[in-house]
Write a protein that holds these residues in place. Structure first.
Motif, short mmCIF file in Angstrom:
data_model
loop_
_atom_site.label_atom_id
_atom_site.label_comp_id
_atom_site.label_asym_id
_atom_site.label_seq_id
_atom_site.Cartn_x
_atom_site.Cartn_y
_atom_site.Cartn_z
N LEU A 174 -6.51 3.23 -1.74
CA LEU A 174 -5.63 2.11 -2.06
C LEU A 174 -5.12 1.42 -0.80
CD1 LEU A 174 -3.48 3.70 -4.94
CD2 LEU A 174 -5.08 1.79 -5.18
N MET A 175 -4.92 2.18 0.26
CA MET A 175 -4.40 1.62 1.51
C MET A 175 -5.47 0.91 2.33
SD MET A 175 -1.10 2.23 1.71
CE MET A 175 -1.11 1.83 -0.04
N GLU A 176 -6.72 1.36 2.21
CA GLU A 176 -7.78 0.87 3.09
C GLU A 176 -7.92 -0.65 3.12
OE1 GLU A 176 -11.40 -0.29 4.83
OE2 GLU A 176 -10.99 -0.50 2.68
N PRO A 177 -7.91 -1.36 1.98
CA PRO A 177 -8.06 -2.82 2.03
C PRO A 177 -6.92 -3.54 2.74
CG PRO A 177 -8.47 -1.98 -0.19
CD PRO A 177 -7.86 -0.87 0.59
N LEU A 178 -5.78 -2.88 2.88
CA LEU A 178 -4.62 -3.51 3.51
C LEU A 178 -4.74 -3.57 5.03
CD1 LEU A 178 -1.76 -1.91 1.36
CD2 LEU A 178 -3.01 -4.05 0.96
N LYS A 179 -5.62 -2.74 5.60
CA LYS A 179 -5.89 -2.74 7.04
C LYS A 179 -4.60 -2.62 7.86
CE LYS A 179 -10.23 -3.41 6.05
NZ LYS A 179 -11.17 -2.26 6.10
N LEU A 180 -3.80 -1.64 7.53
CA LEU A 180 -2.51 -1.45 8.19
C LEU A 180 -2.65 -0.55 9.42
CD1 LEU A 180 -0.49 -0.74 4.93
CD2 LEU A 180 -0.40 -2.86 6.26
N GLU A 181 -1.94 -0.90 10.47
CA GLU A 181 -1.95 -0.04 11.67
C GLU A 181 -1.05 1.18 11.47
OE1 GLU A 181 -1.05 -2.12 15.23
OE2 GLU A 181 -2.70 -3.57 15.01
N GLU A 182 0.00 1.02 10.70
CA GLU A 182 0.94 2.11 10.45
C GLU A 182 1.26 2.12 8.97
OE1 GLU A 182 4.36 3.24 13.24
OE2 GLU A 182 5.42 2.24 11.60
N ILE A 183 1.23 3.30 8.36
CA ILE A 183 1.45 3.42 6.92
C ILE A 183 2.68 4.29 6.67
CG2 ILE A 183 0.51 4.36 4.76
CD1 ILE A 183 -2.24 3.50 5.71
N ARG A 184 3.54 3.82 5.78
CA ARG A 184 4.75 4.54 5.42
C ARG A 184 4.76 4.80 3.91
NH1 ARG A 184 5.88 0.59 8.91
NH2 ARG A 184 6.42 -0.86 7.23
N GLY A 185 4.97 6.05 3.53
CA GLY A 185 4.94 6.41 2.12
C GLY A 185 6.17 7.20 1.70
N ILE A 186 6.41 7.23 0.39
CA ILE A 186 7.51 7.99 -0.20
C ILE A 186 6.94 9.08 -1.09
CG2 ILE A 186 9.58 7.92 -1.64
CD1 ILE A 186 9.90 4.99 -0.95
N ASP A 187 7.41 10.30 -0.90
CA ASP A 187 7.01 11.46 -1.68
C ASP A 187 8.17 11.79 -2.61
OD1 ASP A 187 6.23 13.91 -2.66
OD2 ASP A 187 5.94 14.86 -0.71
N ILE A 188 8.03 11.47 -3.90
CA ILE A 188 9.11 11.66 -4.87
C ILE A 188 9.10 13.10 -5.37
CG2 ILE A 188 10.08 10.91 -7.07
CD1 ILE A 188 8.59 8.22 -6.64
N GLY A 189 10.12 13.88 -5.00
CA GLY A 189 10.19 15.28 -5.40
C GLY A 189 9.21 16.12 -4.61
N PHE A 209 8.23 0.36 2.54
CA PHE A 209 7.17 1.36 2.42
C PHE A 209 5.92 0.76 1.78
CE2 PHE A 209 11.20 3.50 2.66
CZ PHE A 209 10.96 4.59 3.49
N HIS A 210 4.79 1.39 2.06
CA HIS A 210 3.52 0.87 1.55
C HIS A 210 3.09 1.53 0.25
CE1 HIS A 210 3.40 0.06 5.98
NE2 HIS A 210 3.17 -1.13 5.49
#
Length: 308
Positions: free
Chosen positions: A97-112, A182-183
């Protein structure tokens, strides 16, 4: 007692999942003393693993995390012991899912994040993602922070103590209003409905089409149950996502029951959320489902709609 000796896992595991090729338990038992102590030696000289034994499952997960990702992880007593193949399938789908966004830095949220903090650890160690791990249970928070510290990933993972168990993002976003966005978010929601007289007694599978899972169930009641089960929990994520549409680029969640997928899709449709994608995670006898949605105009990657 259920034993697995190295036969091939069910077709459909993500193509980049290192566990598509089953681990050699004999080699692992030779290499790791703690794992060796919970294994059983067959007359042929090969090692077998009893997946109905919680202690064995705990040591296996610890061993696989160390062997494949050099992660040293402990679990709180009585807490959920994550199966690595499933967690990897989820992480790999997020990569897609992230690959097409071509982001240099990725930030995610882990719920629980649980006591293991496994999703955040994998995301940070494997991909260098910056992870916010949300957790409300105090013992799980203690273990999660220790796991992060033990693996020297404090610079990439922040374990946030949720002050309100009924909050998904709200508590964090209210406290950190000026923080970065976040991404993605990920979630393995509580599976069972605590309103039922016997929350764990229901049968959610067709035994003729889907064999029972081999693994013993692990986890505390707080980790496994909530009011309304996974449907109401995910509906709460959707409700809070509507209030924080620009704080998270792509919202995702896993589901444990196939029949709940259309319920979540209908809930999103009723709220006029059109940018939606689904997938399946296959590992052994176990199948899980996942839903992603976004309020951004770019359509979710169609390459990420399947995991086989």
């Amino acid at each position: 007692m259920v034993k697995r000796k190295g036969k091939a896992l069910k077709f459909g595991m993500h193509p980049r999942n290192v566990l598509r090729q089953p681990p050699d338990y004999t080699k692992l038992a030779i290499k790791y003393k703690d794992f060796r102590q919970v294994c059983q030696l067959e007359l042929t000289g090969k090692v077998s693993v009893d997946f109905r034994n919680e202690k064995t499952l705990r040591e296996l997960t610890k061993t696989l995390l160390k062997e494949y990702f050099d992660l040293d992880v402990n679990f709180a007593p009585g807490s959920l012991v994550p199966t690595l193949a499933l967690r990897l399938n989820y992480i790999l789908w997020l990569e897609d899912l992230m690959e097409p966004l071509k982001l240099e830095e990725i930030r995610g949220i882990d719920i629980g994040c649980g006591s293991s903090c496994i999703y955040s650890l994998l995301g940070a160690k494997k991909n260098g993602w910056h992870m916010l791990a949300l957790e409300s249970k105090l013992l799980n928070i203690e273990y999660a922070r220790e796991n992060v510290k033990r693996n020297q990933l404090q610079g990439l993972i922040d374990v946030f103590a949720q002050p309100d168990k009924n909050s998904i993002f709200k508590s964090y976003f209210l406290e950190k209003q000026q923080e970065t966005d976040f991404h993605f978010c990920l979630c393995n929601p509580p599976f069972f409905d605590s309103n039922l007289p016997n929350p764990f007694g229901g049968n959610t599978r067709n035994p003729e089409r889907r064999p029972a899972p081999n693994n013993v169930r692990t986890g505390s009641q707080e980790e496994l149950t909530c009011v309304g089960g996974e449907v109401q929990f995910v509906q709460r994520i959707i409700d809070e996502s509507l209030e924080n549409q620009q704080r998270v680029r792509i919202f995702t969640t896993m589901l444990g029951v196939k029949a709940n997928v259309p319920k979540i899709l209908d809930y999103l449709k009723e709220r006029q959320v059109a940018n939606v994608s689904t997938t399946e995670f296959h590992q052994g006898h176990t199948t899980r489902w996942a839903v992603a949605w976004s309020y951004h105009s770019e359509p979710l990657s169609q390459a990420a709609t399947t995991s086989n």
